[in-house]
Design an enzyme around this catalytic site. Structure first.
Site, PDB file in Angstrom:
ATOM      1  N   ASP A 162       5.453  -9.976   6.959  1.00 14.82           N
ATOM      2  CA  ASP A 162       5.136  -8.791   6.160  1.00 14.82           C
ATOM      3  C   ASP A 162       6.407  -7.940   5.991  1.00 14.82           C
ATOM      4  OD1 ASP A 162       3.550  -7.000   4.743  1.00 14.82           O
ATOM      5  OD2 ASP A 162       1.907  -7.118   6.191  1.00 14.82           O
ATOM      6  N   ASP A 220      -3.167  -5.739  -1.813  1.00 17.15           N
ATOM      7  CA  ASP A 220      -4.090  -6.381  -0.887  1.00 17.15           C
ATOM      8  C   ASP A 220      -5.458  -6.551  -1.546  1.00 17.15           C
ATOM      9  OD1 ASP A 220      -2.155  -6.457   1.016  1.00 17.15           O
ATOM     10  OD2 ASP A 220      -3.029  -4.921   2.310  1.00 17.15           O
TER      11      ASP A 220
END
Length: 621
Positions: A162, A220
């Site tokens: 990430d 997301d």
């Protein structure tokens, strides 16, 4: 040096193949499939209150067991991916990452072994930053080597990196460097990057594809339709950038597959809606997501509780025909080829917790709120995957027709004919409803598509033989082939039906006005062809003028001619395409002559002439 991967880069004609270099680890040759914890379970670390659903080895071993027992592993879902919150809050005395000892008492090496013993693979999460998105130790530049070596020693099979709490200006150095360090361990580890998601518009995707097996590049996902539709819209608008860089070994990642997740987490468009909203996706929406992810060649990484997935959702996730589209070895990402999107405001809801009472609504502008669209993906055997989507939120189910020419840009590669021959006839299968195979002529129709629903077809071009109109005997009837592109002859042989459309703009056979019968036209079928049916077609409104005719055959274009059939008292057919078939004879010849001996007073008008091989229904549409 990377592996050379051939990719299909265009939608025009036969397409253009472009050479793109992929990450040299031999992994993700097709989009990875498996399970990932984040969207469903997020960062729940309260194992005292939620012992079965907290981020712990108990959760991941339970999901592994469900993958095996439920048939998911055998269908291709092999990765079990641990996301954020598995770590201890500090590294060990040697500077290595370590799992939370209470929630992962056996350690990550034990968990990897557990997966491998069951034919599965273990994925792990870290972050290029001082800390992860949830505040656990990250993998900044000075920790990359030790973390790559640690993951390899544990037997990890996939690493997701990430980008929270990091310096975006150094990402173009850090992500490629970690790719090289993973490869240097000697253990093949799939590399999932969030790199493009943090750089926004400043991304060299070709470079990303050389260093990552898959990459996130947008928001997301949650199990709510407006969020999913927004992701799909992003793919549609940015296909020119995203589609060329996807291929075997390197994939655009649309994010987790939320089919079967009903947990009220994150964003939702209507928290009180029992059929959707914070309760997850409807069955129609779930089919659309599964079909779109397959056409987009996105990884299929489920995020749900496999212990509680509804039977209908499980059937969607295990649909072998749809998985075959996803895993097609040609490795070409699909694109949107028809876009009738309407944009507008919609209401979504921010949920601070897991109950609808914790949600508050807000209006978000410029979401796609309706319309229809069509996506297509070429497959390795020459077929096309075609998804027709109803984006409307309200209203009755609708029929959506798509001209085959709109989805037939790959016709040359399918049929072997020269570039520019349009796709006019096809067979198809609907992959979710499992309806019997159908035949499409000129258009493909998705029927009864509900709001947010779709139909996913596997389309195969029907055998098509183009035969030039070689002319007719002197003084004969000259058929009008206007409306066709220059060089495209007017004949098609499709599934035993040799069709001639007498002008695209109408059904006028273009006889000299005022001429008297008989009129005739000589047909050269190109080769000796068995025929046991002859058909005339109007435009469906009863518009033709042929009352009597004879059908003759010969071995020579100039005769002598022998009669093989005749008909009288003919009336034009209406409805269902207006086709009338005349059978009761059998002939095998290259040359046929159709002689119109009587009309209703005008020159013969007809939409289409067909030579057929049985069986012969009275109407063919």
């Amino acid at each position: 040096m990377g592996v050379a991967v051939w990719m299909f880069a265009g939608l025009c004609g036969a397409g253009v193949l472009t050479l793109v270099s992929g990450l040299d680890n031999g992994l993700a040759l097709t989009p990875p499939m498996g399970w990932l914890s984040w969207e469903r379970f997020m960062c729940n670390t309260d194992c005292d209150t939620f012992p079965d659903t907290c981020i712990s080895e108990r959760l991941f071993t339970a999901m592994a067991d469900e993958l095996v027992a439920g048939g998911y592993r055998d269908a291709g879902y092999t990765y079990v991916n641990v996301d954020d919150c598995w770590q201890n809050r500090s590294r060990d005395s040697e500077g290595r990452l370590q799992p939370d000892a209470e929630r992962f008492p056996h350690g990550i090496k034990w968990l990897a072994d557990y997966m491998h013993e069951r034919g599965l693979k273990l994925g792990i999460y870290t972050d290029y930053g001082t800390s992860t998105c949830e505040g656990y130790p990250g993998t900044p530049l000075d920790k990359q080597q030790i973390d790559a070596e640690t993951f390899a020693a544990w037997g990890v099979d996939s690493v997701k990196v990430d980008g929270c709490n990091s310096n975006t200006s150094t990402m173009n150095e850090a992500y490629p460097r970690f790719s090289d360090l993973l490869n240097a361990t000697g253990r093949p580890m799939l590399y999932s990057c969030s790199w493009p998601d943090y750089l926004n518009d400043h991304v060299n995707f070709s470079f990303v594809a050389q260093k990552c097996n898959l990459w996130r590049m947008y928001r997301d996902i949650y199990a709510q339709w407006p969020i999913i539709q927004d992701i799909v819209e992003f793919y549609g608008k940015n296909a020119g950038v995203l589609q060329p860089v996807a291929g075997s070994g390197h994939w655009n990642d649309a994010d987790q597959l939320t089919v079967g997740d009903h947990h009220p987490q994150g964003w939702c468009h209507n928290s009180s809606d029992p059929d959707g909203g914070c309760n997850g996706l409807t069955q129609a929406e779930s089919e659309s997501v599964m079909g779109l992810w397959a056409v987009l060649a996105s990884p299929l990484l489920m995020s749900n509780d496999l212990r509680t997935v509804a039977p209908w959702a499980k059937a969607i996730l295990l649909n072998a025909d749809v998985i075959a589209v996803s895993q097609d070895p040609l490795g070409v990402q699909g694109v949107r080829i028809v876009d009738n999107t309407t944009m507008g405001n919609t209401t979504v809801t921010t949920c601070a917790g897991v109950t609808p009472e914790s949600c508050s609504a807000r209006v978000v502008a410029v979401y796609p709120v309706g319309g229809t669209e069509v996506w297509a993906r070429p497959l390795s055997n020459g077929d096309l995957a075609v998804l027709v989507l109803n984006k409307n939120t309200y209203g009755a189910p609708m029929d959506i027709s798509v001209p085959l020419t709109d989805i037939g840009a790959f016709n040359a590669s399918i049929t072997g004919h020269v570039t520019g021959v349009p796709l006019l006839n096809a067979t198809f299968r609907e992959l979710f409803n499992h309806t019997p195979p159908g035949v499409a002529q000129f258009s493909l129709t998705a029927t009864d598509v509900p709001p947010h629903g779709s139909r996913l077809f596997r389309v195969t071009a029907a055998p098509t033989r183009w035969i030039p109109n070689r002319g007719t005997a002197a003084g004969s009837w000259v058929l009008n082939s206007s409306g066709y592109n220059p060089g495209n002859p007017p004949w098609m042989l499709v599934d035993g039906v040799l069709r001639f459309e007498c002008g695209v703009a109408g059904w006028d056979a273009a006889l000299p006005k005022g001429a008297a019968p008989p009129y005739w036209v000589t047909f050269d079928l190109g080769e000796v062809t068995p025929v046991d049916g002859f058909a005339l077609s109007s435009d469906g409104s009863g518009a033709w003028d042929v009352a009597e005719f004879d059908l003759e055959a010969s071995t020579s274009p100039t005769g002598p001619w022998g009669g093989i059939a005749n008909a009288s008292g003919i009336k034009a057919q209406t409805g269902d395409g207006g086709v009338q078939v005349f059978g009761g004879f059998a002939a095998s010849s290259r040359y046929f002559r159709w002689v119109v001996t009587k009309t209703g007073g005008w020159q013969p008008w007809v939409k289409e002439v067909q030579f057929r091989r049985g069986p012969h229904p009275h109407r063919i549409k």
